[in-house]
Design an enzyme around this catalytic site. Structure first.
Site, short mmCIF file in Angstrom:
data_model
loop_
_atom_site.label_atom_id
_atom_site.label_comp_id
_atom_site.label_asym_id
_atom_site.label_seq_id
_atom_site.Cartn_x
_atom_site.Cartn_y
_atom_site.Cartn_z
CB THR A 94 -0.87 -0.14 1.28
OG1 THR A 94 -1.51 -1.08 1.15
CG2 THR A 94 -1.97 1.21 1.37
CE LYS A 169 -5.11 -1.03 1.54
NZ LYS A 169 -5.34 -2.17 2.08
CE LYS A 244 1.71 2.33 4.17
NZ LYS A 244 2.17 0.86 3.77
P1 NAD Z 1 5.96 -6.17 7.10
O1 NAD Z 1 6.64 -5.04 8.01
O2 NAD Z 1 5.59 -7.18 8.30
O3 NAD Z 1 6.80 -6.73 5.98
C1 NAD Z 1 7.25 -5.94 5.07
C2 NAD Z 1 8.73 -6.65 4.79
O4 NAD Z 1 9.58 -5.96 3.80
C3 NAD Z 1 9.52 -6.90 6.11
O5 NAD Z 1 9.85 -8.14 6.23
C4 NAD Z 1 10.81 -6.02 5.68
O6 NAD Z 1 12.03 -6.87 6.18
C5 NAD Z 1 10.99 -6.07 4.27
N1 NAD Z 1 11.62 -5.21 3.55
C6 NAD Z 1 11.80 -3.80 3.79
N2 NAD Z 1 12.64 -3.45 2.80
C7 NAD Z 1 13.02 -4.37 2.12
C8 NAD Z 1 14.07 -4.25 1.18
N3 NAD Z 1 14.60 -3.19 0.52
N4 NAD Z 1 14.06 -5.48 0.48
C9 NAD Z 1 13.70 -6.59 0.97
N5 NAD Z 1 12.73 -6.62 1.97
C10 NAD Z 1 12.72 -5.45 2.51
O7 NAD Z 1 4.46 -5.52 6.68
P2 NAD Z 1 3.20 -6.24 6.18
O8 NAD Z 1 2.23 -6.16 7.19
O9 NAD Z 1 3.57 -7.37 5.39
O10 NAD Z 1 2.76 -4.84 4.90
C11 NAD Z 1 3.23 -4.88 3.70
C12 NAD Z 1 2.42 -3.86 2.87
O11 NAD Z 1 1.28 -4.41 2.77
C13 NAD Z 1 2.49 -2.49 3.56
O12 NAD Z 1 2.61 -1.74 2.46
C14 NAD Z 1 0.94 -2.53 4.07
O13 NAD Z 1 0.53 -1.27 4.56
C15 NAD Z 1 0.34 -3.48 3.34
N6 NAD Z 1 -0.88 -3.85 3.85
C16 NAD Z 1 -0.90 -4.72 5.12
C17 NAD Z 1 -2.10 -5.19 5.70
C18 NAD Z 1 -1.78 -5.99 6.92
O14 NAD Z 1 -2.96 -6.30 7.85
N7 NAD Z 1 -0.61 -6.24 7.96
C19 NAD Z 1 -3.06 -5.10 5.26
C20 NAD Z 1 -3.09 -4.69 3.73
C21 NAD Z 1 -2.02 -4.13 3.39
#
Ligand code: NAD
Length: 302
Positions: A94, A169, A244
């Site tokens: 997102t 979204k 966010k």
């Molecule tokens: P998270 O922090 O659990 O996962 C993100 C991952 O990206 C982490 O493991 C981090 O180490 C990795 N990362 C960061 N920079 C990196 C790089 N340069 N190279 C490789 N890996 C890298 O977050 P999440 O909950 O999985 O959310 C991910 C996305 O999905 C976000 O944009 C969030 O807004 C969106 N989202 C989350 C949810 C939810 O309920 N968690 C729901 C809908 C959307």
């Protein structure tokens, strides 16, 4: 040979999404900066690469699931140099609409197809493979990406051209932030008026007040047993993530010149809630903040 998919960002969402692609029979090459994410992904059958560039080497589809726009731009800037022309690049994070459009440009310059495909459905939906994907990008890119997205979700909606998925979204989540704040206020008012939670639920969930925030995700314990209110407000969907998304909606509104007074107020409320150190609670827990504020108002009146 089985089609290879590269998956970069194996966190709370990306981890289970990549696992579902493995279950569907794809060869998935994954990368993440966090060792713990790599360990879980490996246990779920993801082949771990030494870097993001390494992961995309023989992949015909690349998926990223990263925290924010700056991460996506930084990772895509590297990856477009390493992929074959014609590769389909999909970002499921997102992020702001502007960064999403920039990512599409990077892909286009490298003769790749691209989609912005943010999701709704949370970690539960990611694990169950029941996410909704809101997709932006050209028809040809969508036609190629849809079968892959279907392995991770149950609804795939093509919303329009580049950035349209992110636009859908943030509009959806702005509605969610506003309705949750409204539903929470109504329950606190009902308490003050001596009306039971169940009575308000029975009326509002079947009348003109009905919405997802009350019908499916009721912010008080009891009426909807699966809602986080029954589980100590453990997320679910954390208040920090709601903030966010509301901030993204307000950035987009400012850039596009849209009047979103309710969205702005919801963003302020979640900003205050997060500043109290409560960003890790489910976003429906804002009802507890409203109750506390009402208590203070009541005391001040004597
Ligand atoms: P998270 O922090 O659990 O996962 C993100 C991952 O990206 C982490 O493991 C981090 O180490 C990795 N990362 C960061 N920079 C990196 C790089 N340069 N190279 C490789 N890996 C890298 O977050 P999440 O909950 O999985 O959310 C991910 C996305 O999905 C976000 O944009 C969030 O807004 C969106 N989202 C989350 C949810 C939810 O309920 N968690 C729901 C809908 C959307």
């Amino acid at each position: 040979m089985t089609e290879a998919i590269a998956f970069v960002g194996l966190g709370n969402m990306g981890g289970p999404m990549a696992a579902n692609l493995v279950k569907a029979g794809y060869r998935v090459n994954g990368f993440d900066l966090a060792a713990a994410s790599l360990e879980t992904a490996s246990a779920n059958g993801v082949m771990i690469a030494a870097s993001a560039v390494e992961a995309v080497k023989d992949a015909s589809v690349v998926i990223t699931m990263l925290p924010a726009g700056k991460h996506v731009i930084s990772v895509w800037s590297e990856l477009v140099k390493a992929v074959q022309p014609g590769t389909l690049m999909i970002d499921c994070s997102t992020i702001d609409v502007e960064s999403a459009r920039k990512a599409h440009m990077l892909a286009k310059e490298a003769s790749c197809l691209s989609l912005d495909a943010p999701v709704s459905g949370g970690t539960g939906g990611a694990t169950a493979g029941t996410l909704t994907f809101m997709v932006g990008g050209a028809e040809a890119a969508f036609a190629r990406g849809e079968p892959v997205l279907q392995k991770m979700g149950k609804r795939i909606v093509h919303c329009g051209d580049s950035g349209a998925g992110q636009a859908a979204k943030i509009c959806n989540n702005m509605i969610l932030g506003i309705t949750m704040a409204g539903v929470c206020e109504a329950f606190v008012l009902a308490e003050k008026l001596g009306l039971s939670h169940q009575a308000l639920f029975d009326v509002a969930s079947t009348s003109s007040g009905q919405c997802w925030s009350i019908n499916t995700y009721c912010p008080v314990p009891g009426p909807v047993p699966t809602s986080p209110a029954n589980n100590g407000y453990k997320p679910g969907f954390a208040a920090a993530l709601m903030l966010k998304d509301l901030k993204l909606s307000q950035e987009a509104a400012a850039a596009a010149g849209a009047e979103t007074a309710m969205g702005a107020h919801a963003a302020e409320l979640y900003e205050t809630f997060n500043a109290l150190g409560r960003g890790g609670e489910d976003f429906s827990s804002i009802i507890n903040y409203f109750r506390e504020q009402s208590q203070k108002t009541g005391e001040a009146r004597g």
